[in-house]
Design a protein around this motif. Structure first.
Motif, mmCIF file in Angstrom:
data_model
loop_
_atom_site.group_PDB
_atom_site.id
_atom_site.type_symbol
_atom_site.label_atom_id
_atom_site.label_comp_id
_atom_site.label_asym_id
_atom_site.label_seq_id
_atom_site.Cartn_x
_atom_site.Cartn_y
_atom_site.Cartn_z
ATOM 1 N N TYR A 88 -86.168 60.292 92.936
ATOM 2 C CA TYR A 88 -85.266 60.588 91.452
ATOM 3 C C TYR A 88 -84.390 59.621 91.874
ATOM 4 N N ASN B 64 -89.449 58.733 84.044
ATOM 5 C CA ASN B 64 -87.394 58.860 85.086
ATOM 6 C C ASN B 64 -87.155 57.456 84.415
ATOM 7 N N ALA C 211 -88.098 66.134 88.269
ATOM 8 C CA ALA C 211 -89.044 67.250 89.341
ATOM 9 C C ALA C 211 -90.049 67.284 88.595
ATOM 10 N N ASP C 212 -89.943 68.098 87.524
ATOM 11 C CA ASP C 212 -91.128 68.610 86.664
ATOM 12 C C ASP C 212 -92.102 67.951 86.731
ATOM 13 N N ILE C 213 -91.876 67.221 86.371
ATOM 14 C CA ILE C 213 -92.840 65.798 86.065
ATOM 15 C C ILE C 213 -93.195 65.322 87.096
ATOM 16 N N GLY C 214 -93.311 65.447 88.160
ATOM 17 C CA GLY C 214 -93.970 65.221 89.672
ATOM 18 C C GLY C 214 -93.059 63.881 89.878
ATOM 19 N N SER D 187 -97.277 62.492 82.868
ATOM 20 C CA SER D 187 -98.733 62.660 83.801
ATOM 21 C C SER D 187 -99.143 61.328 84.235
ATOM 22 N N ALA E 242 -83.594 67.224 87.111
ATOM 23 C CA ALA E 242 -84.886 68.339 86.515
ATOM 24 C C ALA E 242 -85.878 68.255 85.978
ATOM 25 N N TYR E 243 -85.457 67.273 84.703
ATOM 26 C CA TYR E 243 -86.597 66.400 84.557
ATOM 27 C C TYR E 243 -87.403 65.957 85.397
#
Length: 366
Positions: free
Chosen positions: A325, A103, A318-321, A96, A315-316
């Motif tokens: 990417y 990434n 995107a999940d952490i914002g 966060s 996907a990872y």
């Protein structure tokens, strides 16, 4: 093991000559690893000594190993709070706070040479990823000493030679490595690295997915019985020295220049030290009866980089914002191509690799 360099010392001494009225600084470095880990024994402690000598004690670092000052997952916050001036940061523990850095750390399927990966991730994050720099700044720190692990292997208490052997195994993983193994029916665990040995001993884990040098530096001797060397990639983007932005601003211009020069050598020493420890660990493990497996075709093909892995990384992210990417992946790929060519020339030569890292990355920072 300690690497020394007359060239490096001469350079730092030359830079230090103009420091005439600087105030001595007692700086605190927080580490979650022990003093025998190459990040300390081979890389940072020799750097701290060179800085002390070059500045006549005006830059003096005290190391607090094994979480004595800050726990493994509290270092970044502790730097922001002023508890430490610097520390080792593993990005995956702060999704966060520094998602873009996470990434980059997750791009395990790109590249095979740890030296080229270390140079590429340093250049891509520090020079071509403003989000990475901004995220660290918002956390009160700046990235120094980004590096890559050596290739990850499965270190287990049971043989793993085929894809079927992975089914149901509890594996300590890092970042994207978890989803990669989960899709192959393993059960990932994010237990902190310092707790791996205990997890294996207490039968909470069957394997740890880690660099072979961890066999020695994290006390896995006498616990691990089998090692599988299938293609699992590296983790990159860890910061040897996440450094307080407040402390950095208080340093003289000459001392900042010294730090940027010396961190290039610290990264080179870390990379060389890791590979030396891998060889030493393999020899010790073999002598202790550990069995090494290459993995059969079912396992090797299942773990080979694929489009599915790229989808998992996306996907990872995107999940952490992470919003850009794709741009970050392209920046890393471009840097990797460049650094593969550089490392083809420098090889594992300490002076040549450190000089390239300084010329291409750290000389461009302030």
């Amino acid at each position: 093991m300690r690497f020394t360099s007359r060239t490096a010392l001469a350079t730092t001494l030359t830079l230090a000559v103009s420091v005439t009225a600087a105030t001595a600084r007692d700086l605190r470095y927080a580490a979650f690893v022990g003093t025998q880990h190459p990040s300390l024994s081979v890389s940072l402690e020799p750097m701290f000594e060179r800085l002390r000598e070059a500045t006549d004690g005006e830059l003096n670092f005290t190391t607090f190993p094994l979480g004595q000052l800050l726990g493994a997952r509290a270092i970044l916050e502790g730097i922001d709070d002023g508890v430490a001036d610097g520390g080792m940061v593993v990005p995956h523990w702060y999704p966060s706070d520094i998602p873009s850095v996470v990434n980059y750390a997750n791009m395990a399927v790109y590249g095979t040479d740890p030296f080229a990966i270390a140079g590429a991730v340093s250049e891509a994050m520090l020079l071509n990823c403003p989000e990475c720099v901004e995220e660290y700044a918002e956390a009160g720190a700046r990235i120094l000493g980004a590096y890559s692990t050596t290739p990850f292997v499965l270190q287990c208490t049971t043989p793993v030679s085929s894809l079927a052997d992975l089914d149901g195994l509890r594996v300590k993983t890092t970042g994207i490595m978890g989803p990669r193994l989960e899709r192959l029916s393993a059960v990932p665990s994010n237990i902190p690295s310092p707790e791996m040995a205990e997890g294996l001993q207490r039968n909470q884990l069957d394997c740890v997915l880690a660099s072979m040098d961890w066999y020695s530096s994290y006390g896995l001797q006498g616990i691990v019985t089998d090692v599988t060397e299938a293609p699992l990639g590296t983790v990159r983007g860890m910061s040897l020295m996440a450094f307080s932005t407040e402390t950095w601003a208080e340093l003289s211009e000459e001392h900042r220049a010294l730090m940027l020069r010396e961190i290039s050598y610290a990264v080179a020493d870390m990379m060389i030290g890791q590979e030396a420890l891998v060889q030493d660990s393999r020899e010790k493990a073999a002598a202790q009866g550990v069995t090494f497996h290459k993995g059969d075709e079912t396992l090797v093909s299942a773990l080979a980089p694929s489009a599915v892995d790229e989808e998992l990384i996306a996907a990872y992210a995107a999940d952490i914002g992470v919003e850009n990417y794709a741009e970050q992946v392209e920046a890393f790929k471009a840097a990797l191509s460049k650094w593969e060519a550089i490392v083809a020339e420098t090889g594992r030569d300490r002076e040549a690799f450190a000089q390239a890292l300084y010329d291409e990355v750290y000389s461009k920072l302030k």
